[in-house]
Design a protein around this motif. Structure first.
Motif, PDB file in Angstrom:
ATOM      1  N   LYS A  46      -4.527   6.461 -12.703  1.00  0.00           N
ATOM      2  CA  LYS A  46      -3.560   6.122 -13.744  1.00  0.00           C
ATOM      3  C   LYS A  46      -2.432   7.140 -13.778  1.00  0.00           C
ATOM      4  O   LYS A  46      -1.244   6.776 -13.821  1.00  0.00           O
ATOM      5  CB  LYS A  46      -4.248   6.060 -15.112  1.00  0.00           C
ATOM      6  CG  LYS A  46      -3.290   5.716 -16.242  1.00  0.00           C
ATOM      7  CD  LYS A  46      -3.995   5.604 -17.581  1.00  0.00           C
ATOM      8  CE  LYS A  46      -3.008   5.266 -18.687  1.00  0.00           C
ATOM      9  NZ  LYS A  46      -3.669   5.160 -20.021  1.00  0.00           N
ATOM     10  N   GLU A  47      -2.783   8.423 -13.729  1.00  0.00           N
ATOM     11  CA  GLU A  47      -1.771   9.476 -13.765  1.00  0.00           C
ATOM     12  C   GLU A  47      -0.936   9.478 -12.478  1.00  0.00           C
ATOM     13  O   GLU A  47       0.272   9.730 -12.507  1.00  0.00           O
ATOM     14  CB  GLU A  47      -2.443  10.840 -13.960  1.00  0.00           C
ATOM     15  CG  GLU A  47      -3.078  11.046 -15.334  1.00  0.00           C
ATOM     16  CD  GLU A  47      -4.407  10.314 -15.497  1.00  0.00           C
ATOM     17  OE1 GLU A  47      -4.840  10.120 -16.653  1.00  0.00           O
ATOM     18  OE2 GLU A  47      -5.025   9.931 -14.465  1.00  0.00           O
ATOM     19  N   ALA A  48      -1.588   9.196 -11.353  1.00  0.00           N
ATOM     20  CA  ALA A  48      -0.873   9.133 -10.078  1.00  0.00           C
ATOM     21  C   ALA A  48       0.172   8.022 -10.112  1.00  0.00           C
ATOM     22  O   ALA A  48       1.315   8.199  -9.672  1.00  0.00           O
ATOM     23  CB  ALA A  48      -1.863   8.914  -8.929  1.00  0.00           C
ATOM     24  N   TRP A  49      -0.206   6.865 -10.653  1.00  0.00           N
ATOM     25  CA  TRP A  49       0.735   5.752 -10.757  1.00  0.00           C
ATOM     26  C   TRP A  49       1.884   6.110 -11.686  1.00  0.00           C
ATOM     27  O   TRP A  49       3.043   5.775 -11.421  1.00  0.00           O
ATOM     28  CB  TRP A  49       0.034   4.485 -11.235  1.00  0.00           C
ATOM     29  CG  TRP A  49       0.960   3.416 -11.749  1.00  0.00           C
ATOM     30  CD1 TRP A  49       0.952   2.839 -12.982  1.00  0.00           C
ATOM     31  CD2 TRP A  49       2.068   2.809 -11.040  1.00  0.00           C
ATOM     32  NE1 TRP A  49       1.966   1.912 -13.097  1.00  0.00           N
ATOM     33  CE2 TRP A  49       2.671   1.878 -11.921  1.00  0.00           C
ATOM     34  CE3 TRP A  49       2.601   2.974  -9.766  1.00  0.00           C
ATOM     35  CZ2 TRP A  49       3.775   1.110 -11.566  1.00  0.00           C
ATOM     36  CZ3 TRP A  49       3.716   2.216  -9.414  1.00  0.00           C
ATOM     37  CH2 TRP A  49       4.276   1.284 -10.301  1.00  0.00           C
ATOM     38  N   GLU A  50       1.606   6.815 -12.777  1.00  0.00           N
ATOM     39  CA  GLU A  50       2.662   7.213 -13.697  1.00  0.00           C
ATOM     40  C   GLU A  50       3.695   8.081 -12.986  1.00  0.00           C
ATOM     41  O   GLU A  50       4.906   7.953 -13.231  1.00  0.00           O
ATOM     42  CB  GLU A  50       2.077   7.959 -14.900  1.00  0.00           C
ATOM     43  CG  GLU A  50       1.343   7.073 -15.895  1.00  0.00           C
ATOM     44  CD  GLU A  50       2.243   6.009 -16.521  1.00  0.00           C
ATOM     45  OE1 GLU A  50       3.415   6.321 -16.840  1.00  0.00           O
ATOM     46  OE2 GLU A  50       1.776   4.863 -16.688  1.00  0.00           O
ATOM     47  N   TYR A 106       0.808  -1.217   0.000  1.00  0.00           N
ATOM     48  CA  TYR A 106       0.000   0.000   0.000  1.00  0.00           C
ATOM     49  C   TYR A 106       0.844   1.271   0.000  1.00  0.00           C
ATOM     50  O   TYR A 106       0.354   2.347  -0.337  1.00  0.00           O
ATOM     51  CB  TYR A 106      -0.931   0.021   1.207  1.00  0.00           C
ATOM     52  CG  TYR A 106      -1.987  -1.059   1.163  1.00  0.00           C
ATOM     53  CD1 TYR A 106      -3.099  -0.930   0.333  1.00  0.00           C
ATOM     54  CD2 TYR A 106      -1.868  -2.204   1.940  1.00  0.00           C
ATOM     55  CE1 TYR A 106      -4.068  -1.930   0.278  1.00  0.00           C
ATOM     56  CE2 TYR A 106      -2.831  -3.203   1.898  1.00  0.00           C
ATOM     57  CZ  TYR A 106      -3.929  -3.055   1.061  1.00  0.00           C
ATOM     58  OH  TYR A 106      -4.883  -4.046   1.008  1.00  0.00           O
ATOM     59  N   THR A 107       2.077   1.154   0.412  1.00  0.00           N
ATOM     60  CA  THR A 107       2.975   2.309   0.394  1.00  0.00           C
ATOM     61  C   THR A 107       4.352   1.831  -0.031  1.00  0.00           C
ATOM     62  O   THR A 107       4.809   0.764   0.399  1.00  0.00           O
ATOM     63  CB  THR A 107       3.030   3.005   1.770  1.00  0.00           C
ATOM     64  OG1 THR A 107       3.923   4.124   1.713  1.00  0.00           O
ATOM     65  CG2 THR A 107       3.483   2.059   2.863  1.00  0.00           C
ATOM     66  N   VAL A 108       4.984   2.571  -0.900  1.00  0.00           N
ATOM     67  CA  VAL A 108       6.281   2.157  -1.454  1.00  0.00           C
ATOM     68  C   VAL A 108       7.324   3.227  -1.147  1.00  0.00           C
ATOM     69  O   VAL A 108       7.061   4.428  -1.287  1.00  0.00           O
ATOM     70  CB  VAL A 108       6.165   1.920  -2.983  1.00  0.00           C
ATOM     71  CG1 VAL A 108       5.758   3.178  -3.717  1.00  0.00           C
ATOM     72  CG2 VAL A 108       7.472   1.381  -3.540  1.00  0.00           C
ATOM     73  N   PRO A 109       8.505   2.826  -0.674  1.00  0.00           N
ATOM     74  CA  PRO A 109       9.542   3.824  -0.371  1.00  0.00           C
ATOM     75  C   PRO A 109      10.235   4.301  -1.633  1.00  0.00           C
ATOM     76  O   PRO A 109      10.658   3.498  -2.456  1.00  0.00           O
ATOM     77  CB  PRO A 109      10.502   3.046   0.539  1.00  0.00           C
ATOM     78  CG  PRO A 109      10.354   1.618   0.092  1.00  0.00           C
ATOM     79  CD  PRO A 109       8.924   1.459  -0.344  1.00  0.00           C
ATOM     80  N   VAL A 152       4.276   8.149  -9.617  1.00  0.00           N
ATOM     81  CA  VAL A 152       4.973   7.303  -8.643  1.00  0.00           C
ATOM     82  C   VAL A 152       6.026   6.456  -9.359  1.00  0.00           C
ATOM     83  O   VAL A 152       7.163   6.321  -8.903  1.00  0.00           O
ATOM     84  CB  VAL A 152       3.984   6.406  -7.877  1.00  0.00           C
ATOM     85  CG1 VAL A 152       4.726   5.345  -7.061  1.00  0.00           C
ATOM     86  CG2 VAL A 152       3.096   7.254  -6.968  1.00  0.00           C
ATOM     87  N   LYS A 153       5.636   5.891 -10.499  1.00  0.00           N
ATOM     88  CA  LYS A 153       6.568   5.076 -11.294  1.00  0.00           C
ATOM     89  C   LYS A 153       7.767   5.917 -11.739  1.00  0.00           C
ATOM     90  O   LYS A 153       8.907   5.421 -11.766  1.00  0.00           O
ATOM     91  CB  LYS A 153       5.834   4.485 -12.502  1.00  0.00           C
ATOM     92  CG  LYS A 153       6.689   3.529 -13.324  1.00  0.00           C
ATOM     93  CD  LYS A 153       5.848   2.777 -14.354  1.00  0.00           C
ATOM     94  CE  LYS A 153       5.232   3.711 -15.375  1.00  0.00           C
ATOM     95  NZ  LYS A 153       4.577   2.958 -16.487  1.00  0.00           N
TER      96      LYS A 153
END
Length: 476
Positions: free
Chosen positions: A351-355, A177-180, A357-358
């Motif tokens: 989708k944009e949020a993941w982009e 749920y949370t990624v460093p 974060v990626k």
């Protein structure tokens, strides 16, 4: 207060962070929004523009650079960074010197409270830096997206290019749920001049093991009534108990974050062990000569330059890293993160949020000098460690003739060798345990144990109070 001087001043914010130092602040601030237009998962088309909002207590050069580069590569998406508190002042004191102050705890409390309220009301940003926030609680309420699922469904995201043990360590109920975005290491510097041939298995030692071994170093050959060396440098009782709690958090709070286990023999024993370190002079009552201790308790490693330079800077260059004692029994070096990011499950811009974060996790950004932490991306880590080979050569960011001044001692940095780099990489490949913490629980423990260390309450009385208060908090 830590005094750092850099000659010449070539690194943007701080060079060596003996404590977790807050990076330079950015200036852009926006307003959070759970939906800034468009359909869920849709992509901008034509003249339509979307805005991805991100909440963070204090922005930094890394986030501002990521925003700039991402917007250049994605002209249909804007990134709106909402900063809740300005960075602590890093005022100059004399030529090429900085006085670095820690973040105000009140700002952290304000951030945790404000973002928590926004999450519960459905008005949180698309992306949230979860520092200090109890992510398990919000995951249980289905307010956070499973980033692990987004990773697995994205063919462009190559999982084998990451330190996956770090991702695994942060999973909750099998989901990430949370990624460093970056991490630091929980390690001490040991004085090899004192330790000599002492064999310490720091892969599995407990605090009781440390206390037992430390007793062997307590000698008073000059008969002045004080130990010749102190096993552990000066650390206040509230800092010690917080350190011990965070290194063994899972033992006192169930993995699901719902059950407290403080009114137990284990925690009571840990309290008594902590107090005995002062009573038995394992820890000095005042600031001892920094070269007259066996372990420096405040030398957590936050950046690559720290990891390379600190062993050369302490104990006359005769220092080595050791993992902190722990009661978890998981093994492996423990890590922390100052930038754990989550995606709001109620966001209309997933989708944009993941982009974005990626992009924060990409080779490009993980290689950036502005990261100011250890990269979770292996390619980024490779680039960061290779840059250590340019120290003192005039190449790259380090500059020619770079020197550090740490508490009055000047050190000229030499280029890192292949052996130095290999040692760093070996340690990073052994990072497996998340030193989980909860600011609210740590605050309760710190406050309620004070009367015990002052001799006003028993360990058993304090444990009952902590159990009741933490249980109430977990059930909220």
């Amino acid at each position: 207060m830590l005094k750092i001087a850099v000659k010449p001043f070539a690194v943007a914010c701080s060079v060596v962070s003996l404590l977790a130092l807050t990076a330079c602040s950015g200036t852009n601030a926006g307003s959070p929004s759970a939906g800034n237009g468009g359909d869920e998962g849709g992509s901008p088309s034509g003249s339509e523009s979307k805005t991805v909002s991100l909440s963070v207590m204090t922005s930094d050069r890394f986030l501002e650079l990521a925003k700039q580069k991402f917007e250049e590569a994605h002209p249909g998406i804007k990134v709106d960074i909402k900063e809740y508190a300005a960075a602590p002042a890093m005022g100059a004191k004399g030529p090429n010197q900085m006085i670095v102050t820690k973040p105000d705890p009140k700002n952290t409390e304000k951030y945790v409270s404000s973002v928590g309220t926004e999450l519960m009301s459905g008005k949180a940003s698309d992306i949230i830096v979860m520092s200090g926030l109890p992510y398990k609680k919000y995951a249980d309420k289905k307010l956070l997206e499973n980033i692990g699922e987004l990773m697995s469904k994205d063919a462009s995201f190559q999982m084998n290019n990451y330190y996956t043990d770090i991702f695994d360590a942060m999973k909750y109920n099998g989901a990430l749920y949370t990624v460093p975005v970056k991490f630091g290491l929980n390690m001490w510097l040991g004085n090899q001049a004192v330790l000599g041939s002492e064999k310490i298995d720091d892969t599995k030692w407990t605090w009781a093991d440390f206390k037992a071994i430390a007793g062997r170093w307590l000698t008073d050959q000059n008969k002045d009534g004080k130990p010749d060396v102190y096993p552990l440098g000066r650390i206040e009782p509230d800092q010690l108990i917080t350190l011990m709690l965070n290194s063994s958090f899972a033992k006192f709070v169930d993995g699901d974050g719902k059950k407290a286990k403080f009114n137990t023999p284990d925690f009571i024993g840990m309290l008594k062990l902590a107090k005995s370190m002062y009573d038995d002079k394992i820890i000095p009552t005042d600031n001892a000569d920094p070269n007259n201790v066996v372990f420096n308790p405040k030398a957590n490693v936050m950046m690559y330059l720290d990891m390379y330079s600190m062993p050369k800077s302490f104990f006359d260059g005769k220092a080595a890293y050791y993992d902190l004692p722990s009661e978890n029994g998981t093994g492996g070096t423990a890590f922390t993160t100052s930038m754990p990011v989550a995606i709001n499950s109620k966001s209309a811009n997933k989708k944009e949020a993941w982009e974005f974060v990626k992009f924060l996790l990409s080779d490009e950004m993980q290689s950036a000098r502005e990261l100011s932490g250890f990269a979770v991306n292996r390619s980024g880590a490779k680039a960061q460690t290779e840059s250590l080979k340019t120290l003192g050569t005039g190449e790259g960011a380090a500059g020619k003739g770079m020197r550090l001044n740490i508490n009055g001692k000047e050190l000229a940095l030499q280029p890192a060798s292949d052996q130095d780099i290999a040692a760093i990489e070996k340690k990073l490949n052994n990072v497996k345990t998340y030193a989980e913490s909860d600011l609210k629980i740590a605050g309760i423990v710190s406050e309620e144990t004070a009367p015990y260390f002052q001799g006003q309450k028993s360990a058993e009385e304090v444990a009952k109070v902590i159990q009741n208060k933490v249980s109430t908090y977990l059930q909220e």
